[in-house]
Design a protein around this motif. Structure first.
Motif, PDB file in Angstrom:
ATOM      1  N   ALA A   2     -22.622 -46.444 -13.334  1.00  0.00           N
ATOM      2  CA  ALA A   2     -21.573 -45.931 -12.695  1.00  0.00           C
ATOM      3  C   ALA A   2     -22.995 -45.411 -11.747  1.00  0.00           C
ATOM      4  N   PHE A   3     -23.583 -44.678 -12.822  1.00  0.00           N
ATOM      5  CA  PHE A   3     -25.289 -43.310 -12.246  1.00  0.00           C
ATOM      6  C   PHE A   3     -25.156 -45.338 -10.964  1.00  0.00           C
ATOM      7  N   ALA A   4     -26.505 -46.030 -11.543  1.00  0.00           N
ATOM      8  CA  ALA A   4     -26.452 -47.725 -10.595  1.00  0.00           C
ATOM      9  C   ALA A   4     -26.190 -47.235  -9.273  1.00  0.00           C
ATOM     10  N   HIS A   5     -24.705 -47.919  -9.227  1.00  0.00           N
ATOM     11  CA  HIS A   5     -23.473 -47.867  -7.947  1.00  0.00           C
ATOM     12  C   HIS A   5     -23.468 -45.954  -7.325  1.00  0.00           C
ATOM     13  N   ASP A   6     -23.573 -45.116  -7.824  1.00  0.00           N
ATOM     14  CA  ASP A   6     -23.479 -43.168  -7.445  1.00  0.00           C
ATOM     15  C   ASP A   6     -21.982 -43.226  -7.357  1.00  0.00           C
ATOM     16  N   THR A   7     -20.882 -44.010  -8.051  1.00  0.00           N
ATOM     17  CA  THR A   7     -19.633 -44.193  -8.061  1.00  0.00           C
ATOM     18  C   THR A   7     -18.781 -43.822  -9.955  1.00  0.00           C
ATOM     19  N   LEU A   8     -18.412 -42.840  -9.916  1.00  0.00           N
ATOM     20  CA  LEU A   8     -17.473 -42.761 -10.989  1.00  0.00           C
ATOM     21  C   LEU A   8     -16.555 -43.738 -11.265  1.00  0.00           C
ATOM     22  N   PRO A   9     -15.983 -44.188 -12.011  1.00  0.00           N
ATOM     23  CA  PRO A   9     -14.798 -45.317 -11.735  1.00  0.00           C
ATOM     24  C   PRO A   9     -13.463 -44.407 -12.389  1.00  0.00           C
ATOM     25  N   ALA A  10     -12.399 -45.079 -11.208  1.00  0.00           N
ATOM     26  CA  ALA A  10     -11.191 -43.643 -12.432  1.00  0.00           C
ATOM     27  C   ALA A  10     -10.849 -44.482 -13.341  1.00  0.00           C
ATOM     28  N   SER A  11      -9.862 -43.444 -14.504  1.00  0.00           N
ATOM     29  CA  SER A  11      -9.409 -44.125 -15.483  1.00  0.00           C
ATOM     30  C   SER A  11      -8.161 -45.562 -15.250  1.00  0.00           C
ATOM     31  N   ALA A  12      -8.139 -45.501 -16.088  1.00  0.00           N
ATOM     32  CA  ALA A  12      -7.207 -46.749 -16.235  1.00  0.00           C
ATOM     33  C   ALA A  12      -6.420 -46.112 -17.244  1.00  0.00           C
ATOM     34  N   GLY A  13      -4.963 -45.417 -16.547  1.00  0.00           N
ATOM     35  CA  GLY A  13      -4.027 -43.794 -17.425  1.00  0.00           C
ATOM     36  C   GLY A  13      -5.353 -42.972 -17.879  1.00  0.00           C
ATOM     37  N   PRO A  14      -3.638 -42.233 -18.706  1.00  0.00           N
ATOM     38  CA  PRO A  14      -2.381 -42.933 -18.720  1.00  0.00           C
ATOM     39  C   PRO A  14      -1.482 -42.673 -16.722  1.00  0.00           C
ATOM     40  N   ASP A  15      -0.523 -42.911 -16.827  1.00  0.00           N
ATOM     41  CA  ASP A  15       0.282 -42.464 -15.901  1.00  0.00           C
ATOM     42  C   ASP A  15       1.196 -40.791 -16.384  1.00  0.00           C
ATOM     43  N   GLU A  16       1.365 -41.504 -17.652  1.00  0.00           N
ATOM     44  CA  GLU A  16       2.199 -39.893 -17.912  1.00  0.00           C
ATOM     45  C   GLU A  16       1.553 -39.295 -19.017  1.00  0.00           C
ATOM     46  N   VAL A  17       0.721 -38.758 -18.971  1.00  0.00           N
ATOM     47  CA  VAL A  17      -0.279 -37.857 -20.153  1.00  0.00           C
ATOM     48  C   VAL A  17       0.875 -36.865 -21.319  1.00  0.00           C
ATOM     49  N   ALA A  18       0.344 -37.367 -22.563  1.00  0.00           N
ATOM     50  CA  ALA A  18       1.005 -37.155 -23.639  1.00  0.00           C
ATOM     51  C   ALA A  18       0.715 -35.892 -23.801  1.00  0.00           C
ATOM     52  N   GLU A  19       1.888 -35.347 -24.032  1.00  0.00           N
ATOM     53  CA  GLU A  19       1.365 -33.668 -24.679  1.00  0.00           C
ATOM     54  C   GLU A  19       0.515 -33.883 -25.668  1.00  0.00           C
ATOM     55  N   GLY A  20      -0.283 -32.757 -25.832  1.00  0.00           N
ATOM     56  CA  GLY A  20      -1.169 -32.195 -26.428  1.00  0.00           C
ATOM     57  C   GLY A  20      -3.133 -33.466 -26.157  1.00  0.00           C
ATOM     58  N   CYS A  21      -2.854 -34.000 -24.889  1.00  0.00           N
ATOM     59  CA  CYS A  21      -3.661 -35.383 -24.412  1.00  0.00           C
ATOM     60  C   CYS A  21      -3.991 -34.376 -22.987  1.00  0.00           C
ATOM     61  N   GLU A  22      -3.915 -33.147 -22.137  1.00  0.00           N
ATOM     62  CA  GLU A  22      -3.790 -32.771 -21.370  1.00  0.00           C
ATOM     63  C   GLU A  22      -5.431 -32.992 -20.556  1.00  0.00           C
ATOM     64  N   LEU A  23      -6.491 -33.641 -20.531  1.00  0.00           N
ATOM     65  CA  LEU A  23      -7.533 -33.072 -19.566  1.00  0.00           C
ATOM     66  C   LEU A  23      -7.335 -34.151 -18.610  1.00  0.00           C
ATOM     67  N   ASP A  24      -8.767 -34.053 -18.236  1.00  0.00           N
ATOM     68  CA  ASP A  24      -8.810 -33.866 -16.661  1.00  0.00           C
ATOM     69  C   ASP A  24      -9.362 -35.319 -15.688  1.00  0.00           C
ATOM     70  N   PHE A  25      -8.139 -36.150 -16.232  1.00  0.00           N
ATOM     71  CA  PHE A  25      -8.074 -37.990 -16.424  1.00  0.00           C
ATOM     72  C   PHE A  25      -8.797 -37.864 -14.912  1.00  0.00           C
ATOM     73  N   LEU A  26     -10.027 -38.798 -14.324  1.00  0.00           N
ATOM     74  CA  LEU A  26     -10.507 -39.191 -13.003  1.00  0.00           C
ATOM     75  C   LEU A  26      -9.450 -40.111 -13.204  1.00  0.00           C
ATOM     76  N   ARG A  27      -8.491 -39.489 -11.512  1.00  0.00           N
ATOM     77  CA  ARG A  27      -7.615 -40.716 -10.923  1.00  0.00           C
ATOM     78  C   ARG A  27      -7.811 -40.496  -9.424  1.00  0.00           C
ATOM     79  N   GLU A  28      -9.790 -40.619  -9.017  1.00  0.00           N
ATOM     80  CA  GLU A  28      -9.985 -41.797  -7.705  1.00  0.00           C
ATOM     81  C   GLU A  28     -11.509 -41.694  -8.220  1.00  0.00           C
ATOM     82  N   HIS A  29     -12.482 -43.002  -7.663  1.00  0.00           N
ATOM     83  CA  HIS A  29     -13.107 -43.067  -7.542  1.00  0.00           C
ATOM     84  C   HIS A  29     -14.138 -41.589  -6.892  1.00  0.00           C
ATOM     85  N   ARG A  30     -14.868 -41.398  -7.909  1.00  0.00           N
ATOM     86  CA  ARG A  30     -16.442 -39.831  -7.089  1.00  0.00           C
ATOM     87  C   ARG A  30     -18.024 -40.039  -7.216  1.00  0.00           C
TER      88      ARG A  30
END
Length: 425
Positions: free
Chosen positions: A363-391
Motif C-alpha cells: 500500500a505504501f509502495a503504491h501510495d494507496t491505502l486499499p478499501a476494506s473488503a467489508g463489512p457491509d452491515e457493521v455489527a453492533e459494537g464494531c463501529e470503526l472507521d472502515f475504509l470504504r474507498e482507496h485513499r
C-alpha cells in the motif's frame, strides 16, 4: 527513509524490508496479490486438496495454480509438506524481489526466522493413513521431520545456506508478526539479512477436524458470505493456506547495494491473556490493547499518526467486538481507517498476519491505502472507521494486529518508504 526511531530503545541498526514474496489465495507474487486487493475479489471457494463433503465447513482459501516442482527439487518435495513447499516458493520470490542470490555469499550473515502454527498436515495425514490402513503398517523415513513445526526453517536454511541465528516463532496467527519483530531484533544484534514471515497449509481431513472443534469456523454454504468479519451476519472464518515471506535487512546493508526499500519495522508489542480459547471466550481486549500501545511506544509514534490499521478480523462476533473494544481503547475518539482483506483469502493463521504485512507495505509502495473488503452491515459494537474507498496515506504509518488462539496478542508498526520518482513497485 525518515529519521531513526525506536523499536527496542537506543540508536541501533534499523530493520527494513527489501523483498516481498507472496504465495496466497490472492495469487503468486506480490503483484498478483496487490491486484486482488485493489479489485476486492474473493478468492475463497470449495476445498480441492481433499474431499470435504463430510464436513460442515467445505470452503477455504487455496493458492491458485501452485506447482511445487517449480520452486523445489524432487528430493525436497519427497522430504517435505506442502506448507514447506509454499515456504520455498515465497522465499525464492522474496529473494528475487530483493535482488539477492539464491545462495548466501556470507552464510553467517543470513538467517531464517519464520512462524509456524500447525506444521505439515498433508504429509502427516498421508503417512498416518499408510500406517493404519496400509499393508506395510509403516510410515516413511521423513515423517519424523516433515510435519515438525521447524521443518520449513530447517529446509530453507540448508537450501539457501543461511547459517546465521535462526529460529521458529509459535504463537498461532500472532506468530506472523512475531517473526518480523524477531527478525528486527536479529538485525539490531548484527545479522545483516533475515528471512521472516510465514506460510500455512491447514487443509487436510485431520487438520480441518481439529479446526472445527473450536466452533469458530463458518459453515455457511456460500463462499461469498461465509467469512464476514465485523459484519452483522458474521458466522466464523474460512481456513486458508499460503502467506508471505520477507527479506528483512539492515538499512545500511540495503543502501550499500542499492536495494529498494519497502518500509521499516519500527515497533512491535506482544502480550498474552493467560487464558485458553474456549467456546464462549473472546480474548482479553485490555491485553490486546496493551500490545498495540507497546508497538506504538517502541516506534515513537503517537496513535493519531497511524494512517491505517489492519486488524486480526476473526469473523466471530464476540471476537470482533472485543477487537473493536481494544482499538477504541488505544485510539479513543480519533480512530484511524481500518481495512481488512482476509475475507478475500480466508484466514491463513500465521500466514494471514504475514500477508497483512505484505498488504501494508505494498500500500505504501503504491501510495494507496486499499478499501476494506467489508463489512457491509457493521455489527453492533464494531463501529470503526472502515475504509470504504482507496485513499492516499498521510504519514505512511500502519499498525498491523493479530491474535493467536489461547491468548497470544501481537502488533507491529510499519513505516513505509516514499516510492522513488518514476518507480513502479
Amino acid at each position: 527513509m525518515s529519521a531513526a526511531r525506536g523499536g527496542g530503545g537506543g540508536t541501533t541498526a534499523r530493520a527494513v524490508v527489501t523483498g516481498i514474496g507472496v504465495v496466497a489465495p490472492s495469487g503468486i507474487g506480490a503483484d498478483a496479490h496487490w491486484r486482488t486487493v485493489l479489485a476486492g475479489t474473493r478468492r475463497t471457494g470449495p476445498i480441492t486438496l481433499f474431499d470435504p463433503s463430510g464436513y460442515p465447513t467445505r470452503y477455504g482459501g487455496e493458492v491458485p495454480g501452485f506447482t511445487a516442482d517449480s520452486y523445489a527439487d524432487s528430493r525436497q518435495l519427497v522430504q517435505t509438506d506442502r506448507w514447506t513447499h509454499l515456504g520455498f516458493a515465497a522465499t525464492r520470490l522474496a529473494l528475487a524481489d530483493a535482488g539477492l542470490p539464491e545462495r548466501a555469499p556470507d552464510p553467517y550473515g543470513y538467517a531464517v526466522t519464520l512462524a509456524s502454527s500447525s506444521g505439515g498436515n498433508l504429509f502427516g495425514q498421508r503417512e498416518l493413513q499408510r500406517l493404519w490402513g496400509g499393508s506395510s503398517r509403516t510410515v516413511g523415513a521423513y515423517q519424523s521431520i516433515a510435519w515438525f513445526y521447524a521443518a520449513s526453517v530447517g529446509q530453507l536454511s540448508i537450501h539457501h545456506q543461511f547459517k546465521g541465528p535462526s529460529g521458529v516463532l509459535v504463537a498461532e496467527a500472532a506468530g506472523g508478526l512475531d517473526s518480523l519483530a524477531h527478525a528486527a531484533r536479529a538485525v539490531r544484534r548484527g545479522t545483516p539479512v533475515v528471512i521472516a514471515g510465514a506460510t500455512e497449509c491447514p487443509l487436510s481431513p485431520y487438520a480441518l477436524a481439529c479446526q472445527l472443534r473450536s466452533g469458530l469456523l463458518s459453515d455457511v454454504s456460500d463462499p461469498e458470505r461465509a467469512y464476514r468479519p465485523f459484519d452483522a451476519t458474521a458466522s466464523g472464518y474460512l481456513p486458508a493456506e499460503g502467506g508471505a515471506v520477507f527479506v528483512v535487512e539492515e538499512l545500511g546493508h540495503a543502501l550499500a547495494r542499492g536495494a529498494r526499500v519497502y518500509g521499516e519495522v519500527s515497533g512491535w508489542g506482544s502480550t498474552h491473556d493467560a487464558a485458553h480459547t474456549t467456546a464462549d471466550s473472546a480474548g482479553d481486549p485490555a491485553q490486546y490493547a496493551r500490545a498495540m500501545r507497546l508497538a506504538l511506544d517502541r516506534a515513537g509514534v503517537a496513535a493519531a499518526g497511524i494512517d491505517v490499521v489492519l486488524p486480526d478480523a476473526l469473523g466471530v462476533r464476540r471476537y470482533d467486538r472485543s477487537e473493536a473494544d481494544a482499538l477504541r481503547a488505544v485510539f479513543a475518539d480519533r480512530p484511524p481507517p481500518v481495512t481488512t482483506q482476509k475475507p478475500l483469502t480466508g484466514r491463513a493463521y500465521q500466514g494471514g498476519s504475514a500477508l497483512d504485512v505484505a498488504t501494508a507495505l505494498l500500500a505504501f509502495a503504491h501510495d494507496t491505502l486499499p478499501a476494506s473488503a467489508g463489512p457491509d452491515e457493521v455489527a453492533e459494537g464494531c463501529e470503526l472507521d472502515f475504509l470504504r474507498e482507496h485513499r492516499q496515506p498521510r504519514n505512511r504509518l500502519a499498525l498491523v494486529c493479530a491474535r493467536g488462539f489461547d491468548g497470544f496478542n501481537s502488533a507491529l508498526v510499519l513505516r513505509g518508504a516514499v516510492p522513488m520518482r518514476g518507480e513502479t513497485p
